[in-house]
Design a protein around this motif. Structure first.
Motif, PDB file in Angstrom:
ATOM      1  N   GLU A  37       0.796  -1.227   0.000  1.00  0.00           N
ATOM      2  CA  GLU A  37       0.000   0.000   0.000  1.00  0.00           C
ATOM      3  C   GLU A  37       0.831   1.280   0.000  1.00  0.00           C
ATOM      4  OE1 GLU A  37      -2.458  -3.364   1.361  1.00  0.00           O
ATOM      5  OE2 GLU A  37      -0.453  -2.619   1.920  1.00  0.00           O
ATOM      6  N   SER A  38       2.007   1.256   0.596  1.00  0.00           N
ATOM      7  CA  SER A  38       2.843   2.461   0.580  1.00  0.00           C
ATOM      8  C   SER A  38       3.266   2.831  -0.837  1.00  0.00           C
ATOM      9  CB  SER A  38       4.082   2.265   1.460  1.00  0.00           C
ATOM     10  OG  SER A  38       3.728   2.222   2.824  1.00  0.00           O
ATOM     11  N   VAL A  39       3.406   1.850  -1.703  1.00  0.00           N
ATOM     12  CA  VAL A  39       3.725   2.135  -3.095  1.00  0.00           C
ATOM     13  C   VAL A  39       2.568   2.879  -3.744  1.00  0.00           C
ATOM     14  CG1 VAL A  39       4.326   1.160  -5.333  1.00  0.00           C
ATOM     15  CG2 VAL A  39       5.236   0.121  -3.246  1.00  0.00           C
ATOM     16  N   ALA A  40       1.349   2.413  -3.503  1.00  0.00           N
ATOM     17  CA  ALA A  40       0.176   3.072  -4.078  1.00  0.00           C
ATOM     18  C   ALA A  40       0.038   4.502  -3.577  1.00  0.00           C
ATOM     19  CB  ALA A  40      -1.083   2.275  -3.745  1.00  0.00           C
ATOM     20  N   VAL A  41       0.207   4.705  -2.268  1.00  0.00           N
ATOM     21  CA  VAL A  41       0.075   6.050  -1.712  1.00  0.00           C
ATOM     22  C   VAL A  41       1.201   6.945  -2.220  1.00  0.00           C
ATOM     23  CG1 VAL A  41      -0.027   7.423   0.409  1.00  0.00           C
ATOM     24  CG2 VAL A  41      -1.144   5.188   0.322  1.00  0.00           C
ATOM     25  N   GLY A  42       2.420   6.402  -2.309  1.00  0.00           N
ATOM     26  CA  GLY A  42       3.534   7.187  -2.849  1.00  0.00           C
ATOM     27  C   GLY A  42       3.296   7.609  -4.282  1.00  0.00           C
ATOM     28  N   MET A  43       2.743   6.711  -5.097  1.00  0.00           N
ATOM     29  CA  MET A  43       2.434   7.057  -6.479  1.00  0.00           C
ATOM     30  C   MET A  43       1.362   8.140  -6.530  1.00  0.00           C
ATOM     31  SD  MET A  43       2.484   3.399  -8.518  1.00  0.00           S
ATOM     32  CE  MET A  43       2.461   4.185 -10.134  1.00  0.00           C
ATOM     33  N   GLY A  44       0.331   7.987  -5.708  1.00  0.00           N
ATOM     34  CA  GLY A  44      -0.736   8.987  -5.688  1.00  0.00           C
ATOM     35  C   GLY A  44      -0.249  10.342  -5.223  1.00  0.00           C
ATOM     36  N   GLU A  45       0.636  10.339  -4.238  1.00  0.00           N
ATOM     37  CA  GLU A  45       1.147  11.604  -3.702  1.00  0.00           C
ATOM     38  C   GLU A  45       1.960  12.346  -4.754  1.00  0.00           C
ATOM     39  OE1 GLU A  45       3.606  14.213  -0.944  1.00  0.00           O
ATOM     40  OE2 GLU A  45       4.310  12.712  -2.362  1.00  0.00           O
ATOM     41  N   ALA A  46       2.838  11.634  -5.456  1.00  0.00           N
ATOM     42  CA  ALA A  46       3.663  12.263  -6.484  1.00  0.00           C
ATOM     43  C   ALA A  46       2.824  12.709  -7.674  1.00  0.00           C
ATOM     44  CB  ALA A  46       4.753  11.299  -6.942  1.00  0.00           C
ATOM     45  N   TYR A  47       1.881  11.864  -8.083  1.00  0.00           N
ATOM     46  CA  TYR A  47       1.032  12.204  -9.230  1.00  0.00           C
ATOM     47  C   TYR A  47       0.221  13.462  -8.930  1.00  0.00           C
ATOM     48  CZ  TYR A  47      -2.273  11.522 -13.076  1.00  0.00           C
ATOM     49  OH  TYR A  47      -3.027  11.683 -14.204  1.00  0.00           O
ATOM     50  N   ALA A  48      -0.306  13.589  -7.722  1.00  0.00           N
ATOM     51  CA  ALA A  48      -1.099  14.766  -7.355  1.00  0.00           C
ATOM     52  C   ALA A  48      -0.255  16.035  -7.397  1.00  0.00           C
ATOM     53  CB  ALA A  48      -1.699  14.576  -5.964  1.00  0.00           C
ATOM     54  N   ARG A  49       0.959  15.964  -6.898  1.00  0.00           N
ATOM     55  CA  ARG A  49       1.803  17.162  -6.902  1.00  0.00           C
ATOM     56  C   ARG A  49       2.233  17.527  -8.312  1.00  0.00           C
ATOM     57  NH1 ARG A  49       6.481  16.566  -4.522  1.00  0.00           N
ATOM     58  NH2 ARG A  49       6.341  14.471  -3.670  1.00  0.00           N
ATOM     59  N   ALA A  50       2.466  16.518  -9.154  1.00  0.00           N
ATOM     60  CA  ALA A  50       2.901  16.799 -10.518  1.00  0.00           C
ATOM     61  C   ALA A  50       1.773  17.378 -11.363  1.00  0.00           C
ATOM     62  CB  ALA A  50       3.438  15.523 -11.166  1.00  0.00           C
ATOM     63  N   THR A  51       0.555  16.928 -11.123  1.00  0.00           N
ATOM     64  CA  THR A  51      -0.578  17.397 -11.933  1.00  0.00           C
ATOM     65  C   THR A  51      -1.299  18.578 -11.308  1.00  0.00           C
ATOM     66  OG1 THR A  51      -2.098  15.821 -10.872  1.00  0.00           O
ATOM     67  CG2 THR A  51      -0.955  15.091 -12.879  1.00  0.00           C
ATOM     68  N   GLY A  52      -1.085  18.796 -10.006  1.00  0.00           N
ATOM     69  CA  GLY A  52      -1.731  19.915  -9.339  1.00  0.00           C
ATOM     70  C   GLY A  52      -3.173  19.665  -8.955  1.00  0.00           C
TER      71      GLY A  52
END
Length: 556
Positions: free
Chosen positions: A52-67
């Protein structure tokens, strides 16, 4: 117009209406109804992770990159609990995310049913669990509104099986933008301008929320107008061009010289940052008695949290800096501008001196084997493509990494900004999902990588063509570094023992390249600096995920 549908269908229809492209997830039995229906929604790409930490890490980075808010789907209570550490980081750093998991039948309340909303309430802006199908559309709409509004952060929505399988008349209406770029107080701007005009030794401290507000150009304009040395507070985004002659790097209270700098300034202008946030306790007040702190931030709760604040201004960072620049330009005289010009020359000279001192400090061991972190970073920085995005999870090697990797714009250099380690694998992949037309390199410590090494399988399974660069020093070196700082500077002991800290060395070394190859990711083990450029070229040319296992010196 309302339509009769199940709750699980309403959820996926709402995600489609919200413009969601990726679901980062790890499913369990309770999420089966959602997974089963995804075949009817090819526009929603599910990225399967094994932890699950992989999923949350991906979501966190994707959100910051896309705004904008990302969507993460975890499993009931056990999977949700695994994601809490990185959800806490997202809360502390204002990353918009909608995190969900599914519970069992609400009638099982007498057995082992967990209150999911209560479980994650401390690490979210808002959390709720639903038991009726017709609650889903309005709740998902509010969830995206909450996540995307200042102060941004993660929200949680739980679904009982009753909510997912129930039928109701649904209205599928997405959230709408909330325009909260508030204009700052004119009185506060005037007071801040007066303090800066009277200052002889001012400095600027920039942070991620300045970058999130798109105010980097305004920060550069103010720094150049007033001749301010600029430091980066703890964070991940490019909040000031690192190549600018007035940029003096990251400010860390763990460095004696930088704590000393804070005793020489008379005004600190903090913008979109958490001033002097640190692991160790350095005193109730960091600045000298006659120094003043001006803090501009879109998040009211960040102002005055610890350091006494002379002027606190709540508002959009870009608007506040625009107003401050206008107020200062009205007051500047020719004499002021001459003084400011001299100040800028001194800052540029200090920057050059600092960079030269660093390079001199690493020159003696430049050809050392195993290669030093500085040599590795220098060779890697010279080898990567010009349009690459670099993710920094380099842990104890961050000083060398940030010396050689420079960035002019937000998004060129993206850090993992959490307190816990283990986020770099997911952050690298999430950044690549958000930047499909640019190569992405994640520079990750070996200890951090092993926390979420399952992420390599996800990269292979979904062909996420990022390049993982592992700083393989065979230790939790950051623990040794921090223990030295703790003993030397906090306890003020005459000798330190961080280099001999128990249980911080990996007695059985990790062959990270072999692990990568076993999961379907091309891995290469690199011991010679001359091998770095050819390996980078091969990784980029392949168009597939790759791992470069850099064996480096871990001594202090």
């Amino acid at each position: 117009m309302s339509q009769l549908m199940t709750g699980k269908q309403a959820l996926l229809e709402m995600l489609k209406a919200e413009g969601v492209e990726y679901i980062f997830g790890n499913p369990g039995t309770s999420e089966g109804p959602i997974i089963d229906l995804l075949g009817d929604y090819p526009e929603l790409r599910y990225i399967l992770t094994l932890q699950e930490s992989v999923a949350v890490g991906m979501g966190e980075a994707y959100a910051r990159a896309t705004g904008t808010a990302s969507f993460v789907s975890l499993h009931v209570d056990s999977g949700l609990a695994n994601g809490i550490a990185l959800m806490l980081d997202a809360l502390n750093t204002g990353t918009p995310m909608v995190v969900t998991s599914a519970n069992y039948d609400v009638r099982k309340v007498n057995e082992t049913m967990t209150d999911l909303a209560e479980l994650v309430r401390p690490v979210t802006k808002w959390s709720v669990e639903l038991s009726h199908a017709d609650q889903i559309p309005s709740t998902i709409r509010r969830a995206f509104n909450e996540a995307n509004s200042h102060p941004k952060g993660p929200v949680y929505v739980g679904f009982t099986s009753n909510a997912l399988e129930g039928m109701a008349e649904m209205n599928i209406e997405p959230s709408r933008p909330v325009y909260d770029a508030s204009r700052p107080s004119a009185e506060g701007i005037a007071r801040a301008a007066s303090l800066l005009m009277d200052a002889s030794r001012p400095m600027m401290l920039v942070g991620d929320r300045l970058s999130d507000d798109g105010a980097v150009d305004q920060a550069v304009g103010l720094a150049e107008l007033m001749g301010l040395p600029v430091y980066q507070a703890r964070g991940a985004e490019v909040s000031f061009p690192t190549t600018h002659e007035q940029f003096l790097g990251a400010l860390s209270l763990r460095v004696n010289e930088q704590r000393a700098v804070l005793q020489t300034v008379d005004v600190v202008l903090a913008v979109g940052s958490d001033p002097f946030e640190e692991l160790f306790y350095w005193g109730d007040v960091i600045l000298s008695a006659d120094a003043k702190l001006v803090h501009i931030d879109p998040d009211r709760s960040r102002i005055g949290r610890s350091e006494p604040t002379e002027v606190g201004i709540v508002g959009h960072c870009g608007l506040a800096l625009q107003d401050l620049i206008a107020a200062l330009e009205e007051r500047l005289s020719p004499g002021n501008r001459t003084e400011i010009g001299l100040r800028k020359e001194a800052i540029a000279a200090e920057r050059q001196s600092n960079r030269a001192a660093f390079e001199e400090s690493v020159a003696e061991k430049w050809d050392h084997r195993p290669m030093t972190p500085a040599r590795m970073m220098a060779e890697l920085a010279a080898a990567i493509p010009d349009n690459a995005v670099v993710v920094d999870d380099s842990i104890s090697n961050r000083g060398a990494m940030r010396h050689y990797f420079q960035a002019g714009r937000r998004g060129d250099l993206r850090g993992y900004r959490g307190q816990s380690i283990g986020g770099g694998m997911g952050t690298t992949m999430g950044t690549q999902c958000a930047n499909p037309d640019r190569p992405v390199f994640g520079i990750i410590g070996d200890g951090s990588a092993m926390m979420t090494i399952q992420g390599l399988w996800t990269a292979a399974n979904d062909n996420i063509p990022c390049v993982f660069v592992i700083c393989n020093n065979g230790a939790y070196r950051v623990l040794k570094v921090n223990f030295n700082v703790y003993q030397r500077d906090v306890l003020e002991l005459p000798e330190t023992s961080g280099g001999q800290l128990l249980y911080s060395d990996f007695g059985t070394p990790f062959d990270m390249a072999a692990i990568a190859n076993s999961m379907g990711v091309h891995g290469e083990r690199i011991t010679d600096p001359a091998e770095i450029k050819p390996a980078v070229d091969r990784a980029v040319a392949s168009g597939k995920p790759a791992l470069l296992d850099m064996v480096i010196d871990g001594s202090l």
